[in-house]
Design a protein around this motif. Structure first.
Motif, mmCIF file in Angstrom:
data_model
loop_
_atom_site.group_PDB
_atom_site.id
_atom_site.type_symbol
_atom_site.label_atom_id
_atom_site.label_comp_id
_atom_site.label_asym_id
_atom_site.label_seq_id
_atom_site.Cartn_x
_atom_site.Cartn_y
_atom_site.Cartn_z
ATOM 1 N N THR A 137 56.913 31.800 61.575
ATOM 2 C CA THR A 137 55.551 31.755 61.033
ATOM 3 C C THR A 137 55.539 31.231 59.603
ATOM 4 O OG1 THR A 137 55.616 33.987 60.077
ATOM 5 C CG2 THR A 137 54.934 33.795 62.379
ATOM 6 N N TYR A 138 54.371 30.745 59.217
ATOM 7 C CA TYR A 138 54.080 30.494 57.803
ATOM 8 C C TYR A 138 52.739 31.154 57.507
ATOM 9 C CZ TYR A 138 53.409 28.580 53.236
ATOM 10 O OH TYR A 138 53.215 28.479 51.888
ATOM 11 N N PRO A 139 52.702 32.013 56.474
ATOM 12 C CA PRO A 139 53.842 32.449 55.664
ATOM 13 C C PRO A 139 54.798 33.333 56.470
ATOM 14 C CG PRO A 139 51.910 33.740 55.126
ATOM 15 C CD PRO A 139 51.439 32.670 56.059
ATOM 16 N N ALA A 140 56.015 33.496 55.966
ATOM 17 C CA ALA A 140 57.028 34.263 56.685
ATOM 18 C C ALA A 140 56.588 35.700 56.920
ATOM 19 C CB ALA A 140 58.347 34.234 55.900
ATOM 20 N N SER A 141 55.818 36.258 55.978
ATOM 21 C CA SER A 141 55.371 37.645 56.099
ATOM 22 C C SER A 141 54.440 37.865 57.282
ATOM 23 C CB SER A 141 54.662 38.071 54.808
ATOM 24 O OG SER A 141 53.550 37.226 54.548
ATOM 25 N N LEU A 142 53.864 36.779 57.820
ATOM 26 C CA LEU A 142 52.937 36.902 58.941
ATOM 27 C C LEU A 142 53.625 37.454 60.183
ATOM 28 C CD1 LEU A 142 50.155 36.388 60.226
ATOM 29 C CD2 LEU A 142 50.864 34.015 60.619
ATOM 30 N N SER A 143 54.923 37.214 60.324
ATOM 31 C CA SER A 143 55.624 37.652 61.530
ATOM 32 C C SER A 143 55.576 39.161 61.698
ATOM 33 C CB SER A 143 57.085 37.173 61.497
ATOM 34 O OG SER A 143 57.773 37.712 60.381
ATOM 35 N N GLU A 144 55.685 39.892 60.607
ATOM 36 C CA GLU A 144 55.630 41.361 60.692
ATOM 37 C C GLU A 144 54.242 41.818 61.111
ATOM 38 O OE1 GLU A 144 57.991 43.625 60.593
ATOM 39 O OE2 GLU A 144 59.387 41.922 60.477
ATOM 40 N N LYS A 145 53.224 41.153 60.611
ATOM 41 C CA LYS A 145 51.857 41.512 60.986
ATOM 42 C C LYS A 145 51.617 41.235 62.462
ATOM 43 C CE LYS A 145 47.899 43.145 59.682
ATOM 44 N NZ LYS A 145 47.780 44.544 59.195
ATOM 45 N N ILE A 146 52.196 40.158 62.972
ATOM 46 C CA ILE A 146 52.032 39.830 64.390
ATOM 47 C C ILE A 146 52.631 40.924 65.260
ATOM 48 C CG2 ILE A 146 52.796 38.232 66.204
ATOM 49 C CD1 ILE A 146 52.497 35.981 64.173
ATOM 50 N N ARG A 147 53.795 41.405 64.886
ATOM 51 C CA ARG A 147 54.420 42.485 65.667
ATOM 52 C C ARG A 147 53.558 43.743 65.678
ATOM 53 N NH1 ARG A 147 58.849 40.215 62.732
ATOM 54 N NH2 ARG A 147 60.210 39.004 64.131
ATOM 55 N N GLU A 148 52.794 43.936 64.634
ATOM 56 C CA GLU A 148 51.906 45.089 64.554
ATOM 57 C C GLU A 148 50.633 44.866 65.382
ATOM 58 O OE1 GLU A 148 48.924 46.943 61.166
ATOM 59 O OE2 GLU A 148 50.873 46.133 60.531
ATOM 60 N N ILE A 149 50.059 43.678 65.281
ATOM 61 C CA ILE A 149 48.784 43.383 65.937
ATOM 62 C C ILE A 149 48.962 43.117 67.427
ATOM 63 C CG2 ILE A 149 46.804 41.805 65.984
ATOM 64 C CD1 ILE A 149 46.933 43.685 63.567
ATOM 65 N N VAL A 150 50.004 42.365 67.782
ATOM 66 C CA VAL A 150 50.271 42.027 69.182
ATOM 67 C C VAL A 150 51.700 42.459 69.520
ATOM 68 C CG1 VAL A 150 50.186 40.220 70.936
ATOM 69 C CG2 VAL A 150 48.780 40.004 68.882
ATOM 70 N N PRO A 151 51.881 43.724 69.848
ATOM 71 C CA PRO A 151 53.229 44.210 70.160
ATOM 72 C C PRO A 151 53.871 43.384 71.276
ATOM 73 C CG PRO A 151 51.677 46.035 70.009
ATOM 74 C CD PRO A 151 50.855 44.776 69.973
ATOM 75 N N ASN A 152 55.154 43.149 71.128
ATOM 76 C CA ASN A 152 55.932 42.398 72.115
ATOM 77 C C ASN A 152 55.526 40.919 72.206
ATOM 78 O OD1 ASN A 152 57.316 44.813 72.946
ATOM 79 N ND2 ASN A 152 55.498 45.357 74.141
ATOM 80 N N TYR A 153 54.853 40.415 71.150
ATOM 81 C CA TYR A 153 54.498 38.994 71.148
ATOM 82 C C TYR A 153 55.750 38.162 71.365
ATOM 83 C CZ TYR A 153 52.566 34.498 69.744
ATOM 84 O OH TYR A 153 52.166 33.182 69.731
ATOM 85 N N ARG A 154 55.622 37.137 72.186
ATOM 86 C CA ARG A 154 56.780 36.296 72.490
ATOM 87 C C ARG A 154 56.382 34.831 72.482
ATOM 88 N NH1 ARG A 154 56.189 38.983 77.989
ATOM 89 N NH2 ARG A 154 54.870 37.576 79.216
ATOM 90 N N ILE A 155 57.392 33.984 72.381
ATOM 91 C CA ILE A 155 57.186 32.541 72.437
ATOM 92 C C ILE A 155 57.604 32.074 73.819
ATOM 93 C CG2 ILE A 155 57.848 30.305 71.476
ATOM 94 C CD1 ILE A 155 58.425 31.808 68.838
ATOM 95 N N GLY A 156 56.634 31.786 74.656
ATOM 96 C CA GLY A 156 56.940 31.320 76.002
ATOM 97 C C GLY A 156 57.266 32.446 76.955
ATOM 98 N N THR A 157 57.523 32.069 78.199
ATOM 99 C CA THR A 157 57.776 33.013 79.286
ATOM 100 C C THR A 157 59.075 32.645 79.967
ATOM 101 O OG1 THR A 157 55.385 33.111 79.637
ATOM 102 C CG2 THR A 157 56.781 34.044 81.369
ATOM 103 N N ALA A 158 59.947 33.616 80.165
ATOM 104 C CA ALA A 158 61.211 33.358 80.850
ATOM 105 C C ALA A 158 60.944 33.016 82.310
ATOM 106 C CB ALA A 158 62.121 34.576 80.753
ATOM 107 N N PRO A 159 61.454 31.875 82.799
ATOM 108 C CA PRO A 159 61.206 31.500 84.196
ATOM 109 C C PRO A 159 61.872 32.465 85.157
ATOM 110 C CG PRO A 159 62.874 30.085 83.223
ATOM 111 C CD PRO A 159 62.329 30.930 82.113
ATOM 112 N N SER A 160 61.306 32.582 86.342
ATOM 113 C CA SER A 160 61.848 33.496 87.340
ATOM 114 C C SER A 160 61.649 32.917 88.728
ATOM 115 C CB SER A 160 61.159 34.861 87.237
ATOM 116 O OG SER A 160 61.562 35.714 88.298
ATOM 117 N N TYR A 161 62.637 33.135 89.600
ATOM 118 C CA TYR A 161 62.496 32.742 90.989
ATOM 119 C C TYR A 161 61.655 33.751 91.761
ATOM 120 C CZ TYR A 161 65.791 28.882 90.659
ATOM 121 O OH TYR A 161 66.398 27.691 90.334
#
Length: 542
Positions: A137-161
């Motif tokens: 993230t920019y600013p870098a401090s935003l990443s901590e806020k994201i974890r608070e606002i959207v728990p378990n936020y992730r980038i993309g989805t792991a593919p599955s069969y």
């Protein structure tokens, strides 16, 4: 003139052929309202590959200017490719330009924006960032806020069969992106929002044969879009855009096998006899017993992929000879796959073990392009490629030197693959070398026709014609009332605005070059490995 607040909603790999029927049936009411109240049409992608296409959308430039040639760029003086990242995009992104004029921006889940560059607002990296465990993230401090606002936020989805699980997780990721976007849009008085939903691409790759499954993802985005537009306000411009379209796959075409069969590459090592039979039996047994889910066990796909190539990963990326797994005798090779989007001629003095005399380059290139361009499916007589052309007929700019010598665009129904032994472990059922085979990992692939829609104050009702990716950035800047850099390749899609609006708001151009130099940097080996393994698992790399 209105304030010029713009919200861009990006949906990767979305064609009108999917959206139009769904909108007409009332399944996507928000998008139907956007399309019906303004202008829309197809958006042509000259090379429908995610990092290339989004880079053209961001910058208003063709790859010959912005320098992104694929998921990987060719490494000069070698036979290797290197992973691309945001610092290798040799142009300002549209939100950077807006920020230079004092405009506040919110950028969320945008592909190939890692590592994040500074912006006048918020930026959250998307596809091709390693994970939220890194500075995404920019600013870098935003990443901590994201974890608070959207728990378990992730980038993309792991593919599955396990398809039902995969679909559920794709919808979950879409919701996370939507929730984060809504939160950030309420934190500052923004002027430009640029939000991308990548899951529309992944759902069509795996579910093109199940339209009802794909629709669930689009309906979730449609609901989120309705909420985003309420935050944006009625006076905001809304631009819906896709980097390319999607279409079903009928067959895969093995480009490496084409090169081998035409004596354009020379092998110096062949896998031991019998090993292919063993893997075919294993793959067939997995299909019959419905055990392909085993490949969801972490590390299994990677291990089987390396076994299929008859090698293990080298700790030195420079020794990894592209998609061929070290099997090529380069001194006897005429042409090879480069950046995953075309072919490079093995020229003396340019490549380490060049074979082709520079004086013969154009003749050899023309001969190779002719052979590939004339390839037809023996079952139905269809051309495999829409075009096979010299790079200078497709691209222009200072980075033309970095592009493959020959560029290719597959025809409807065909997916080119790049390796002598596919990374997709399920492909062991077809491990005997062949030009054509059934696709086992994907049922949908990219097509060159994406979408563009423009609505808001002064937007005209009707169709946008002959739009290309490069046109998005200048159109966004025009809607914001900002000057447009003269070095952009794209045009303002003026037909998307009424004549009265155009008369009252003439196009302004930047009179000087205000580019900011960004030194390209390599990611750490750990970051590159995470990104590469994810691209392989998704099917983007062999």
């Amino acid at each position: 003139m209105p304030r010029g607040r713009v919200i861009v909603i990006g949906m990767d790999s979305s064609p009108l052929t999917l959206l139009s029927p769904w909108m007409s049936k009332g399944y996507l009411p928000t998008f139907a309202k956007i399309f019906n109240s303004g202008s829309y049409g197809n958006l042509y992608s000259r090379i429908p590959v995610t990092p290339i296409a989004w880079s053209s959308i961001y910058t208003g430039k063709n790859p010959g200017k912005h320098g992104i040639m694929g998921f990987r760029n060719h490494k000069p003086d070698s036979y290797s490719d290197i992973g691309v990242n945001s610092t290798m995009r040799d142009s300002r992104d549209v939100w950077t330009i807006a920020g230079s004029h004092g405009k506040k921006v919110v950028v969320v889940n945008t592909p190939l924006t890692y590592p994040p560059r500074p912006v006048n607002g918020f930026l959250v990296c998307g596809f091709m960032a390693p994970s939220t465990g890194y500075g995404f993230t920019y600013p870098a401090s935003l990443s901590e806020k994201i974890r608070e606002i959207v728990p378990n936020y992730r980038i993309g989805t792991a593919p599955s069969y396990i398809k039902n699980l995969y679909l559920k997780e794709l919808n979950s990721t879409v919701q996370m992106v939507g929730d984060l976007s809504k939160y950030l849009l309420k934190q500052i008085d923004w002027d430009l929002a640029f939000i991308v939903f990548k899951e529309t691409d992944e759902v069509q790759h795996s579910f093109y044969d199940r339209p009802e499954a794909m629709l669930t993802v689009y309906q979730r985005i449609d609901k989120i879009a309705s909420e985003l537009l309420k935050i944006a306000g009625e006076d905001a411009y809304v631009i819906v855009v896709s980097d390319h379209g999607g279409e079903p796959i009928n067959k895969q075409f093995n480009v490496a096998e084409f090169l081998r069969m035409n004596s354009l590459i020379k092998l110096n090592r062949v896998p031991a006899k019998g090993s292919g039979n063993l893997f075919r039996i294993l793959g067939q047994s997995m299909f019959r017993m419905r055990l392909e889910w085993i490949l969801d066990v972490p590390g299994t796909r990677s291990l089987l992929g390396q076994i299929m190539k008859g090698r293990v990963r080298s700790g030195n990326s420079d020794s990894d000879e592209g998609f061929y797994g070290g099997k090529i005798d380069w001194s006897g090779t005429t042409a090879f796959i480069s950046s995953g989007i075309g072919l490079r001629i093995n020229v003396k003095g340019r490549e380490p073990q060049g074979l082709v005399d520079p004086a013969d380059f154009e003749k050899v290139r023309d001969d190779v392009a002719k052979k590939l361009g004339e390839m037809k499916d023996p079952e139905n007589g269809s051309n495999v490629f829409r075009y096979v052309l010299p790079k200078e007929l497709v691209l222009k700019g200072p980075h033309l030197i970095d592009a493959p010598d020959i560029l290719c665009l597959p025809n409807t129904g065909y997916l080119p693959t790049e390796s002598l032994a596919s990374f997709d472990p399920i492909a062991v059922v077809s491990s005997r070398p062949s030009l054509f085979r059934k696709s086992t990992l994907w049922c949908g692939t990219h097509s060159p026709e994406g979408i563009i829609a423009i609505s808001g104050p002064g937007a005209a009702k009707g169709r946008v014609e002959n739009a290309v990716l490069d046109d998005v950035a200048p159109t966004v800047l025009y809607a914001m009332g900002l000057p447009i850099p003269k070095d952009m390749d794209g045009r303002v899609l003026v037909e998307g605005f009424t004549s009265a609006h155009r008369a009252a708001n003439p196009i302004n151009w930047e009179s000087e070059n205000t580019e900011v130099e960004v030194a390209p940097q390599r990611l750490s080996r750990e970051e590159e490995t995470i990104i590469e393994d994810r691209l392989k698992a998704l099917g983007y790399l062999s």
